[in-house]
Scaffold this motif. Structure first.
Motif, PDB file in Angstrom:
ATOM      1  N   ASP A 323       1.151  -0.992   0.157  1.00  0.00           N
ATOM      2  CA  ASP A 323      -0.535   0.226  -0.002  1.00  0.00           C
ATOM      3  C   ASP A 323       0.850   0.982  -0.146  1.00  0.00           C
ATOM      4  O   ASP A 323       1.656   1.645   1.113  1.00  0.00           O
ATOM      5  CB  ASP A 323      -0.746  -0.238   0.994  1.00  0.00           C
ATOM      6  N   ALA A 325       1.288   5.219  -0.305  1.00  0.00           N
ATOM      7  CA  ALA A 325       0.675   7.385  -0.619  1.00  0.00           C
ATOM      8  C   ALA A 325       1.452   7.700  -1.492  1.00  0.00           C
ATOM      9  O   ALA A 325       2.931   7.720  -1.477  1.00  0.00           O
ATOM     10  CB  ALA A 325       0.489   7.003   0.557  1.00  0.00           C
ATOM     11  N   LEU A 327       2.432  11.730  -2.320  1.00  0.00           N
ATOM     12  CA  LEU A 327       2.121  12.922  -2.131  1.00  0.00           C
ATOM     13  C   LEU A 327       2.694  13.931  -2.830  1.00  0.00           C
ATOM     14  O   LEU A 327       3.832  13.871  -2.580  1.00  0.00           O
ATOM     15  CB  LEU A 327       2.155  12.997  -0.990  1.00  0.00           C
ATOM     16  N   GLU A 335      -8.006  13.561  -3.930  1.00  0.00           N
ATOM     17  CA  GLU A 335      -6.399  12.741  -3.835  1.00  0.00           C
ATOM     18  C   GLU A 335      -5.513  12.426  -2.543  1.00  0.00           C
ATOM     19  O   GLU A 335      -5.189  11.373  -2.345  1.00  0.00           O
ATOM     20  CB  GLU A 335      -6.393  12.180  -4.969  1.00  0.00           C
ATOM     21  N   ARG A 336      -5.332  13.703  -2.808  1.00  0.00           N
ATOM     22  CA  ARG A 336      -4.068  14.065  -1.930  1.00  0.00           C
ATOM     23  C   ARG A 336      -4.613  13.898  -0.026  1.00  0.00           C
ATOM     24  O   ARG A 336      -3.548  13.203   0.568  1.00  0.00           O
ATOM     25  CB  ARG A 336      -3.894  15.498  -1.384  1.00  0.00           C
ATOM     26  N   TYR A 338      -7.349  11.775   0.678  1.00  0.00           N
ATOM     27  CA  TYR A 338      -6.925  10.434   0.742  1.00  0.00           C
ATOM     28  C   TYR A 338      -5.755   9.252   1.574  1.00  0.00           C
ATOM     29  O   TYR A 338      -5.544   8.907   1.856  1.00  0.00           O
ATOM     30  CB  TYR A 338      -7.519   9.720  -0.783  1.00  0.00           C
ATOM     31  N   HIS A 339      -4.821  10.293  -0.192  1.00  0.00           N
ATOM     32  CA  HIS A 339      -3.405   9.404   0.496  1.00  0.00           C
ATOM     33  C   HIS A 339      -2.626   9.730   2.172  1.00  0.00           C
ATOM     34  O   HIS A 339      -2.366   8.897   2.681  1.00  0.00           O
ATOM     35  CB  HIS A 339      -2.480   9.738  -0.535  1.00  0.00           C
ATOM     36  N   ARG A 342      -4.297   7.747   4.761  1.00  0.00           N
ATOM     37  CA  ARG A 342      -3.922   6.258   4.703  1.00  0.00           C
ATOM     38  C   ARG A 342      -2.459   6.881   4.909  1.00  0.00           C
ATOM     39  O   ARG A 342      -2.316   5.713   5.765  1.00  0.00           O
ATOM     40  CB  ARG A 342      -3.886   5.867   3.265  1.00  0.00           C
ATOM     41  N   ALA A 348      -1.175   3.017   4.776  1.00  0.00           N
ATOM     42  CA  ALA A 348      -0.059   2.348   3.242  1.00  0.00           C
ATOM     43  C   ALA A 348       0.665   3.201   4.454  1.00  0.00           C
ATOM     44  O   ALA A 348       1.988   3.363   5.618  1.00  0.00           O
ATOM     45  CB  ALA A 348      -0.163   4.761   2.698  1.00  0.00           C
ATOM     46  N   VAL A 351       4.709   5.646   1.390  1.00  0.00           N
ATOM     47  CA  VAL A 351       4.818   6.966   1.455  1.00  0.00           C
ATOM     48  C   VAL A 351       6.322   7.859   0.147  1.00  0.00           C
ATOM     49  O   VAL A 351       7.038   8.130   0.769  1.00  0.00           O
ATOM     50  CB  VAL A 351       4.659   7.958   2.405  1.00  0.00           C
TER      51      VAL A 351
END
Ligand code: ADP
Ligand code: ZN
Ligand code: ZN
Length: 782
Positions: A323, A325, A327, A335-336, A338-339, A342, A348, A351
């Motif tokens: 998973d 993320a 950024l 979307e940002r 959401y990431h 997580r 996530a 990253v």
């Protein structure tokens, strides 16, 4: 309203029933603001809340609570909405406080760097990139199509079919390398269910190896037969996808990975130095895989947004199913968020992001990686002027995790720390690919015979021609966009100047305009000299457009592409150019330094560099460091395939240490020379600098402000700090504003920070209504 409940209990010094929240808001005032907490609201340190300030809504961060406020109770507003997102954890709040103190900016602005875009709904990214494979129905249908197409399918179609028909998946990297036509096939085939994400098919589908080049085809016979065809159609789609076995790390990679692994659980910075292609990324991903398997999180910072897709594809291939993320600032807000969420919830594991990602909450952080750590893009150049690499080191210390700074050309700061053993210096000297060879380096005098050669030296002309006949690609760097950096009258001294800035206007031909690269001013190209009426106006010097025109004239059959800020302004333009280059639809690439960063074009066998000497004349003390990084990156890049590479640099100073060390591929040698120079001149990393930059329309106001600021600095009477008198900025006027500056220097950062903290309030107290000023700590340019 519901300020979110949180699993974490309030800290012990948190009053039991606080009535007032102190909130940091994204406004340029060095204070927090008080709001009433309603009985139903639970407020924790770091809670994200919405409040009104002078009629405007803001998202703020709760920095503290109490039971009383200095503000008249009747005038206090209450907190409005809370957000379901978790409060900012302690290390992020500390980081924001550090940023505020160190970079001399209001706490509210520093906190806002850590606040995700909360006005949006968290939205998962549209298409999660996944390897795709053919279903049985899909195979049947494509077989039928193949027959119908009479064995002469379009190359784009055929290249895809070649991959999937053997039961192989189309990797994410391959999908990204697809042409527009191929992407459309992929979409269509997915829509009708012929292609599905690999997980849904069967366990037999193979995950592609990162070493596609070296992988062994499964059906050897077929692989060989089609391999040749495929290579011609599309080199990036050429490799049959096989085997989940990754190559073992070679000895130096292993040693680096072991050292870093041994430091897990404690703070230890590493400088991982190795040229492009030496296998640094493989080290990062090996470590990341181990950490993720144990439930940890890894933060990976990259300097540029457009480097993220390649890296992400590599993660998906190497660590499928992890998973991750993403950024960066050009993601849609939803979307940002959401990431971010997580990552903040620990879901996530990896990253990946640009500098703002350093502010992401990561409950299980185990390792930080900063790739291309030397890159100046890690420094934010407006608002809060923080350096993400330096903050990453700070954060690693607070979280007690190791941090890896990776580069082929380390910054002098990091290099110096490594020499002093503050950072552990790890080297990868061996190339991961034994076939790869370092390119031959040639220095040639810059051609001054502009009429004949358009600024291109004869050897370079010949070399480009030779590449064309061999169907190889050439890449020409010139760090100036536009047609020519100046337009002059042949009869008098007139030269096109920006009316708002102290610079010359740049002549552009697409479209034909004079343009200012600093304020955006544009104007028509005059037909005759505005000063003497002469018709003979001459463009002086070369930019990317002029080079493009000259090469197009000299090589009419060559396919030429230009990559600079003008040509890549459209969204996705860079990506599609990148693909065309990979697909060998382009023979000659002309570009600014945009091109140099982290891109890997395996068919490029010639790199030409024009105008490099400009950096040697620059007043900016970091200019040669940046040029050296650029040239060594370029020179270390070629030779990813068996093709021999050549780098030709036009210079009139071949004996300059920069070029001498370049020819030997000896970045270390040059770093040592530069460090000696910096030591002698008391420049960073041997001192700490801050810059007070000010601008005003009125020169008198500007001078008065700086004179007073200077006076106040002297009155602080700190013998450990050197206060330089005000001087005009390198660009003395921009967009109608006169600009000047003052440099403050100290032997170490802490002394400087202490001084600035004393000085800053006295500056704020000066009458500066019409003067804009900022303090830039650790400025990249002075
Ligand atoms: P860098 O990050 O230093 O540019 P990479 O990790 O991207 O280098 O490696 C360059 C290439 O060499 C990649 O294609 C990678 O898959 C390959 N590679 C890396 N390590 C090894 C290894 N130990 N054996 C074989 N190939 C490797
Ligand atoms: Zn004139
Ligand atoms: Zn201008």
């Amino acid at each position: 309203m519901s300020v979110p409940p949180s699993a974490a209990p309030p800290p012990s010094d948190w009053p039991e029933t606080p009535t007032i929240a102190h909130v940091a808001l994204p406004v340029a005032v060095p204070q927090t603001f008080d709001y009433r907490i309603l009985p139903a609201q639970t407020v924790l340190p770091g809670s994200l809340v919405q409040v009104s300030l002078t009629g405007r809504k803001h998202v703020g961060v709760v920095t503290g609570v109490s039971t009383h406020s200095e503000i008249d109770a009747a005038r206090l507003l209450s907190l409005e909405t809370g957000y379901p997102q978790p409060p900012l954890p302690g290390d992020i709040r500390r980081l924001a406080a550090f940023v505020s103190d160190y970079y001399q900016s209001p706490l509210g602005l520093a906190c806002s760097l850590a606040v995700p875009p909360l006005s949006a709904q968290p939205t998962p990214p549209k298409t999660v990139a996944e390897p795709l494979a053919l279903t049985d129905a899909g195979r049947e249908q494509l077989d039928i199509q193949f027959k119908q197409l009479g064995k002469r399918p379009a190359p784009a179609w055929r290249a895809l079919w070649e991959i999937v028909q053997n039961g192989n998946a189309i990797s994410i990297a391959q999908q990204q390398a697809c042409s527009t036509a191929q992407k459309k096939y992929l979409r269509d085939w997915r829509a009708v269910g012929w292609l599905v994400p690999v997980r849904a098919v069967s366990a037999q589908i193979h995950t592609p190896s990162p070493l596609e080049r070296e992988s062994v085809p499964k059906g050897r016979e077929r692989g060989k037969k089609h391999g040749a065809v495929l290579k011609d159609i599309c080199p990036t789609l050429s490799s049959p996808v096989e085997t989940t076995v990754f190559p073992p790390l070679h000895a130096e990679q292993r040693a680096a990975a072991n050292a870093i692994e041994a430091a897990l659980g404690s703070f230890q910075p590493f400088l991982l130095q190795g040229i492009t292609g030496s296998g640094k990324t493989e080290v990062y991903l090996t470590l990341a895989g181990d950490i993720v398997a144990h439930g940890g999180q890894v933060l990976i910072l990259l300097p540029e947004i457009h480097l993220t897709p390649q890296f992400l594809a590599r993660i998906h291939t190497r660590l499928p199913g992890v998973d991750t993320a993403l950024l960066h600032s050009s993601l849609p807000d939803g979307e940002r968020l959401y990431h971010w969420q997580r990552a903040a919830e620990g879901r996530a594991r990896l990253v990946l992001g640009t500098r703002l990602a350093v502010f992401t909450p990561l409950p299980n952080l185990a390792l930080i990686i900063v790739d291309e750590e030397h890159d100046p893009s890690f420094k934010q150049q407006d608002n809060v002027r923080y350096h993400a690499r330096d903050l990453a080191v700070w954060r690693a210390r607070v979280r007690q995790v190791p941090i890896v700074l990776g580069s082929a050309t380390p910054s002098l700061e990091s290099y110096h720390h490594a020499q002093n053993d503050r950072y552990r210096h790890l080297h990868i000297r061996q190339r991961a690919d034994p076939q790869a060879t370092l390119p031959k380096l040639v220095l040639t005098p810059a051609s001054h015979d502009a009429a004949d050669h358009q600024g291109i030296a004869p050897v370079l002309w010949e070399a480009i021609g030779a590449r064309l006949t061999r169907y190889e690609q050439s890449l020409i760097f010139i760090n100036r966009r536009g047609f020519s950096p100046s337009l002059k009258c042949n009869a008098c001294t007139w030269e096109a100047q920006c009316p708002h800035c102290a610079v010359r206007l740049v002549l552009h031909t697409q479209p034909l305009r004079l343009r200012c690269h600093h304020c955006g001013h544009t104007q028509r190209v005059p037909e005759r000299c505005p000063s003497c009426g002469n018709l003979d106006l001459l463009p002086r010097g070369h930019g990317t457009q002029r080079l493009e025109a000259a090469l197009a004239q000299a090589f009419p059959n060559a396919r030429i592409a230009r990559i600079d800020r003008d040509s890549t302004r459209r969204r996705h333009a860079f990506g599609s150019l990148h693909r065309q280059i990979a697909d060998r639809q382009i023979d000659i690439l002309i570009g600014t330094q945009m091109l140099a960063k982290g891109h890997d074009f395996p068919r490029v066998t010639l790199v030409g560099v024009l105008g490099a000497d400009n950096a040697l004349y620059s007043a900016d003390f970091r200019a040669t460091e940046r040029l050296a990084a650029l040239l060594h990156q370029v020179a270390g890049r070629a030779g990813r395939s068996a093709l021999a590479g050549e780098v030709i640099v036009q210079t009139d100073f071949p004996n300059h240490p920069l070029y001498e060390t370049l020819v030997r591929h000896d970045y270390d040698g040059f770093a040592r020379v530069l460090l000696d120079e910096r030591r002698a001149a008391h420049l960073p990393p041997f001192s700490a600098l801050a810059l007070l930059a000010a601008e005003a329309r009125d020169d008198h106001l500007l001078n008065t402000f700086l004179r007073d600021a200077h006076q106040q600095a002297l009155e602080l009477d700190n013998p450990a700090v050197r206060v330089y008198p005000p001087s005009p900025a390198a660009l003395a006027r921009r967009a109608g504003y006169n600009r000047a500056q003052m440099v403050i220097q100290s032997h170490d950062r802490r002394t400087l920070q202490h001084f600035l903290t004393m000085w800053q309030p006295t500056l704020a107290a000066l009458r500066t209504k019409h003067v804009r000023w900022t303090i830039d700590v650790d400025p990249l340019q002075i």
